[in-house]
Enzyme design. Structure first.
Site, PDB file in Angstrom:
ATOM      1  N   LYS A 291       0.829  -1.207   0.000  1.00  0.00           N
ATOM      2  CA  LYS A 291       0.000   0.000   0.000  1.00  0.00           C
ATOM      3  C   LYS A 291       0.870   1.266   0.000  1.00  0.00           C
ATOM      4  CE  LYS A 291      -3.991  -2.151   0.061  1.00  0.00           C
ATOM      5  NZ  LYS A 291      -3.692  -3.576  -0.039  1.00  0.00           N
TER       6      LYS A 291
HETATM    7  C1  LIG Z   1     -10.093  -3.406  -1.390  1.00  0.00           C
HETATM    8  C2  LIG Z   1      -9.370  -4.074  -0.278  1.00  0.00           C
HETATM    9  N1  LIG Z   1      -9.974  -4.244   0.896  1.00  0.00           N
HETATM   10  C3  LIG Z   1      -9.359  -4.820   1.943  1.00  0.00           C
HETATM   11  C4  LIG Z   1      -8.073  -5.286   1.839  1.00  0.00           C
HETATM   12  C5  LIG Z   1      -7.434  -5.960   3.012  1.00  0.00           C
HETATM   13  O1  LIG Z   1      -6.352  -5.246   3.499  1.00  0.00           O
HETATM   14  P1  LIG Z   1      -5.383  -5.913   4.598  1.00  0.00           P
HETATM   15  O2  LIG Z   1      -4.389  -6.748   3.848  1.00  0.00           O
HETATM   16  O3  LIG Z   1      -4.753  -4.738   5.288  1.00  0.00           O
HETATM   17  O4  LIG Z   1      -6.228  -6.704   5.506  1.00  0.00           O
HETATM   18  C6  LIG Z   1      -7.384  -5.124   0.640  1.00  0.00           C
HETATM   19  C7  LIG Z   1      -5.998  -5.603   0.514  1.00  0.00           C
HETATM   20  O5  LIG Z   1      -5.374  -5.608  -0.483  1.00  0.00           O
HETATM   21  C8  LIG Z   1      -8.049  -4.524  -0.459  1.00  0.00           C
HETATM   22  O6  LIG Z   1      -7.423  -4.377  -1.637  1.00  0.00           O
END
Ligand SMILES: Cc1ncc(COP(=O)(O)O)c(C=O)c1O
Length: 388
Positions: free
Chosen positions: A184
């Site tokens: 990210k």
């Molecule tokens: C649209 C979206 N929501 C949620 C997530 C989940 O993020 P995390 O890996 O921090 O749990 C991601 C991860 O890539 C994502 O792209």
């Protein structure tokens, strides 16, 4: 051909965060502590929200947001058919039922007209995604939510820097959740943050994130002396560690500088690919701010190669790419459980078959960007021969 492989989504880690992590290690305070509190404050200031609750992933934050809004069995939550599985899983883990809506073919986002068709008497919330960092049209979605008494959760995993008409994403709905996963634009390795202006949502999320223990239980072993706590709810182990926040507090300080670098790369890509048989991201609405998290090309039937051949072609030239994402109904777990069919979500399905994300890290050197451009042009302009 490059000497070193250009890994997709490589974060920029500076000496400041390396030293901050080392200081946490030397102080031997690794878990939730003052650095998490400092990071929460910095994010709340940046996003202009009253409350921020750090958690160990965006996935955890989405789950807690659903629970904090009281969503559960019997409730329906409208979610996009083009997103990462975590968006959908959060709703399911809360015990509610996800209802898929197709996304717009150009913006990859959901829109109010399509959401309206999915509203039933059981609908309680919309869990929307600002896909790739492009804000959803929040005016019409908020008006719709108001009309039907629905709550809004913003999945801001791609949208740390995004703004819709001068409002920061994540602060427009009832709550929003950021991701600090390694690929990210602000990273802590793993990590997330719930944002809200609602004191009750923040308080409940905070308690649920640490076993359901009463407020500030993390301080129980601090130099203030031991403090008793009570378990007031059956919660989860979703808290962020100081080791993670140590990275985040320096990353957030460079968030705008990184965005400007990605903006330069984005413009370079846009210019370089204008004549190619691949669809570039839709133009950015002048009233909004795109977080510029993912630069996607759509490699569809107009291209001389398939999307997967394109990925292989870039890989052979030392360039890593990503696919964000295959459409949700493609995955067997959801097909079996909900009977979703890709054909019922034609735009999400078409995007999922054609999309590919190019490297866009703020850490790319000019030569890296030139390599990506050269590789894309060779593979796309050269047709199947370009794959050699
Ligand atoms: C649209 C979206 N929501 C949620 C997530 C989940 O993020 P995390 O890996 O921090 O749990 C991601 C991860 O890539 C994502 O792209």
């Amino acid at each position: 051909m490059r000497d070193n492989y250009l890994v997709f989504g490589q974060p920029v880690i500076a000496e400041a965060e390396i030293e901050e992590v080392a200081m946490s290690m030397r102080a031997a305070w690794l878990g939730t502590g003052p650095k998490v509190a400092a990071f929460e404050k910095l994010i709340a200031e940046y996003k202009n929200v009253k409350y921020s609750v750090a958690v160990n992933s965006c996935t955890a934050g989405l789950h807690l947001s659903c629970l904090a809004l009281g969503l559960g069995p019997g409730d329906e939550v409208i979610v996009p058919a083009m997103t990462f599985c975590a968006t959908i899983n959060a709703v399911i883990h809360a015990g509610a039922t996800p209802i898929l809506v197709d996304v717009d073919a150009d913006t990859f986002n959901i829109n109010a007209e399509d959401v309206r068709e999915k509203i039933s008497p059981r609908t309680k919330a919309i869990l929307l995604v600002h896909f790739a960092g492009r804000p959803c049209r929040m005016d019409s979605l908020k008006a719709l939510a108001h009309e039907y008494g629905l709550r809004i959760i913003e999945d801001c995993a791609h949208a740390i820097e995004a703004e819709y008409h001068d409002q920061k994403t994540g602060a427009i709905g009832d709550c929003g959740v950021l991701s600090f996963y390694s690929t990210k634009t602000v990273v802590t390795g793993e990590g997330g943050m719930i944002l809200t202006n609602d004191a009750d949502i923040a308080a409940r999320a905070k308690i649920l994130a640490l076993h359901g223990m009463s407020q500030d239980a993390w301080k129980r072993f601090s130099d203030d002396g031991y403090k008793h706590y009570e378990v007031v709810e059956v919660g989860f182990k979703y808290n962020m560690m100081d080791l993670q926040a140590a990275i985040g507090i320096h990353q957030i300080g460079r968030v705008e500088q990184s965005w400007r670098r990605r903006s330069e790369i984005w413009e370079q890509y846009n210019r370089a690919f204008a004549d190619l048989p691949a669809r570039r991201p839709a133009p950015i609405c002048s009233k909004s701010r795109h977080a510029l998290h993912l630069y996607t090309l759509l490699i569809d039937e107009k291209a001389p190669v398939t999307r997967d051949q394109f990925i292989t072609g870039l890989h052979r030239r030392g360039i890593g790419t990503g696919v964000h994402y295959r459409a949700i109904p493609m995955h067997p777990a959801y097909k079996q459980r909900f009977g979703w069919e890709p054909a019922d979500y034609p735009n999400a399905n078409a995007i999922g078959e054609a999309t590919v994300s190019l490297p866009l890290s703020a850490g790319l050197f000019d030569e890296d960007v030139e390599d990506v451009i050269r590789a894309v042009r060779e593979v796309l302009a050269g047709g199947p021969e370009g794959l050699a």
